[in-house]
Design a protein around this motif. Sequence first.
Motif, PDB file in Angstrom:
ATOM      1  N   MET A   1       0.839  -1.168   0.000  1.00 44.93           N
ATOM      2  CA  MET A   1       0.000   0.000   0.000  1.00 44.93           C
ATOM      3  C   MET A   1       0.892   1.242   0.000  1.00 44.93           C
ATOM      4  O   MET A   1       2.077   1.153   0.099  1.00 44.93           O
ATOM      5  CB  MET A   1      -0.905   0.002   1.225  1.00 44.93           C
ATOM      6  N   GLY A   2       0.324   2.366  -0.087  1.00 48.75           N
ATOM      7  CA  GLY A   2       1.119   3.589  -0.053  1.00 48.75           C
ATOM      8  C   GLY A   2       1.545   4.069  -1.437  1.00 48.75           C
ATOM      9  O   GLY A   2       2.151   5.121  -1.545  1.00 48.75           O
ATOM     10  N   HIS A   3       1.287   3.290  -2.484  1.00 50.17           N
ATOM     11  CA  HIS A   3       1.596   3.719  -3.847  1.00 50.17           C
ATOM     12  C   HIS A   3       0.286   3.938  -4.588  1.00 50.17           C
ATOM     13  O   HIS A   3      -0.660   3.169  -4.445  1.00 50.17           O
ATOM     14  CB  HIS A   3       2.391   2.652  -4.606  1.00 50.17           C
ATOM     15  N   SER A   4       0.290   4.971  -5.394  1.00 49.69           N
ATOM     16  CA  SER A   4      -0.905   5.206  -6.196  1.00 49.69           C
ATOM     17  C   SER A   4      -0.951   4.211  -7.370  1.00 49.69           C
ATOM     18  O   SER A   4       0.045   3.562  -7.683  1.00 49.69           O
ATOM     19  CB  SER A   4      -0.895   6.638  -6.738  1.00 49.69           C
ATOM     20  N   ARG A   5      -2.074   4.107  -7.980  1.00 52.13           N
ATOM     21  CA  ARG A   5      -2.224   3.227  -9.138  1.00 52.13           C
ATOM     22  C   ARG A   5      -1.271   3.657 -10.252  1.00 52.13           C
ATOM     23  O   ARG A   5      -0.637   2.833 -10.906  1.00 52.13           O
ATOM     24  CB  ARG A   5      -3.672   3.286  -9.621  1.00 52.13           C
ATOM     25  N   GLN A   6      -1.147   4.967 -10.427  1.00 50.77           N
ATOM     26  CA  GLN A   6      -0.258   5.497 -11.462  1.00 50.77           C
ATOM     27  C   GLN A   6       1.187   5.099 -11.184  1.00 50.77           C
ATOM     28  O   GLN A   6       1.900   4.642 -12.082  1.00 50.77           O
ATOM     29  CB  GLN A   6      -0.383   7.015 -11.515  1.00 50.77           C
ATOM     30  N   TYR A   8       2.278   2.572  -9.447  1.00 51.00           N
ATOM     31  CA  TYR A   8       2.407   1.123  -9.609  1.00 51.00           C
ATOM     32  C   TYR A   8       2.644   0.762 -11.074  1.00 51.00           C
ATOM     33  O   TYR A   8       3.568   0.019 -11.411  1.00 51.00           O
ATOM     34  CB  TYR A   8       1.136   0.433  -9.078  1.00 51.00           C
ATOM     35  N   TYR A   9       1.813   1.288 -11.963  1.00 49.73           N
ATOM     36  CA  TYR A   9       1.942   0.941 -13.379  1.00 49.73           C
ATOM     37  C   TYR A   9       3.175   1.580 -14.014  1.00 49.73           C
ATOM     38  O   TYR A   9       3.783   1.001 -14.917  1.00 49.73           O
ATOM     39  CB  TYR A   9       0.662   1.304 -14.140  1.00 49.73           C
ATOM     40  N   GLN A  10       3.565   2.766 -13.552  1.00 50.28           N
ATOM     41  CA  GLN A  10       4.801   3.366 -14.046  1.00 50.28           C
ATOM     42  C   GLN A  10       6.005   2.504 -13.658  1.00 50.28           C
ATOM     43  O   GLN A  10       6.922   2.304 -14.454  1.00 50.28           O
ATOM     44  CB  GLN A  10       4.986   4.776 -13.487  1.00 50.28           C
ATOM     45  N   GLY A  11       6.015   1.996 -12.443  1.00 48.51           N
ATOM     46  CA  GLY A  11       7.093   1.123 -11.991  1.00 48.51           C
ATOM     47  C   GLY A  11       7.158  -0.160 -12.808  1.00 48.51           C
ATOM     48  O   GLY A  11       8.247  -0.626 -13.165  1.00 48.51           O
ATOM     49  N   ARG A  12       5.997  -0.735 -13.095  1.00 46.30           N
ATOM     50  CA  ARG A  12       5.963  -1.951 -13.930  1.00 46.30           C
ATOM     51  C   ARG A  12       6.489  -1.680 -15.328  1.00 46.30           C
ATOM     52  O   ARG A  12       7.235  -2.477 -15.890  1.00 46.30           O
ATOM     53  CB  ARG A  12       4.545  -2.497 -14.020  1.00 46.30           C
ATOM     54  N   ARG A  13       6.107  -0.518 -15.891  1.00 39.87           N
ATOM     55  CA  ARG A  13       6.574  -0.178 -17.239  1.00 39.87           C
ATOM     56  C   ARG A  13       8.082   0.076 -17.250  1.00 39.87           C
ATOM     57  O   ARG A  13       8.785  -0.380 -18.160  1.00 39.87           O
ATOM     58  CB  ARG A  13       5.830   1.051 -17.759  1.00 39.87           C
ATOM     59  N   ARG A  14       8.590   0.769 -16.206  1.00 39.72           N
ATOM     60  CA  ARG A  14      10.030   1.007 -16.113  1.00 39.72           C
ATOM     61  C   ARG A  14      10.809  -0.302 -16.022  1.00 39.72           C
ATOM     62  O   ARG A  14      11.844  -0.475 -16.659  1.00 39.72           O
ATOM     63  CB  ARG A  14      10.357   1.878 -14.897  1.00 39.72           C
ATOM     64  N   GLU A  15      10.315  -1.238 -15.225  1.00 40.14           N
ATOM     65  CA  GLU A  15      10.988  -2.529 -15.077  1.00 40.14           C
ATOM     66  C   GLU A  15      10.960  -3.311 -16.395  1.00 40.14           C
ATOM     67  O   GLU A  15      11.957  -3.926 -16.774  1.00 40.14           O
ATOM     68  CB  GLU A  15      10.329  -3.354 -13.961  1.00 40.14           C
ATOM     69  N   ALA A  16       9.842  -3.266 -17.107  1.00 41.17           N
ATOM     70  CA  ALA A  16       9.759  -3.948 -18.406  1.00 41.17           C
ATOM     71  C   ALA A  16      10.720  -3.312 -19.411  1.00 41.17           C
ATOM     72  O   ALA A  16      11.387  -4.025 -20.171  1.00 41.17           O
ATOM     73  CB  ALA A  16       8.329  -3.896 -18.932  1.00 41.17           C
ATOM     74  N   ASP A  17      10.812  -1.982 -19.395  1.00 46.28           N
ATOM     75  CA  ASP A  17      11.753  -1.289 -20.285  1.00 46.28           C
ATOM     76  C   ASP A  17      13.189  -1.650 -19.933  1.00 46.28           C
ATOM     77  O   ASP A  17      14.025  -1.873 -20.817  1.00 46.28           O
ATOM     78  CB  ASP A  17      11.572   0.228 -20.196  1.00 46.28           C
TER      79      ASP A  17
END
Length: 123
Positions: A1-6, A8-17
């Motif tokens: 918790m403590g992370h916004s939805r935005q 969370y998805y930005q982190g996932r995209r950065r890791e995929a990149d």
Amino acid sequence: MGHSRQAYYQGRRREADRLANAQAVVELVREQRMRQPRIGTRKLHHLLQEPLQRQAIALGRDAMFDVLRNARLLADGGACVLARCASVPGMLQYWLGEGAWRRGISKALMTCLPRQGRSNSPR
């Protein structure tokens, strides 16, 4: 918790990149190493600047070391280093580079060996 939805998805995209960039770098390194198997990471970083820029991958030297370390593609350590053996005049001892354990050599110091082509007399 403590992370916004935005976030969370930005982190996932950065890791995929990051993973996609690492795979591209590993592919380029393997191509170079097919031609020059023992080429080091610093020289690879220099040689791959242009292909990486064409693919819009910004990767520094230290990050390249991390990528190659994770892919187990770091170049093997240096060769043996000669040094004078203090115990026996005219003999040489071989200090092995830090990559010796990767080559399956368990001892860090080989025994004193006679010099080739020279007499065993002290200088």
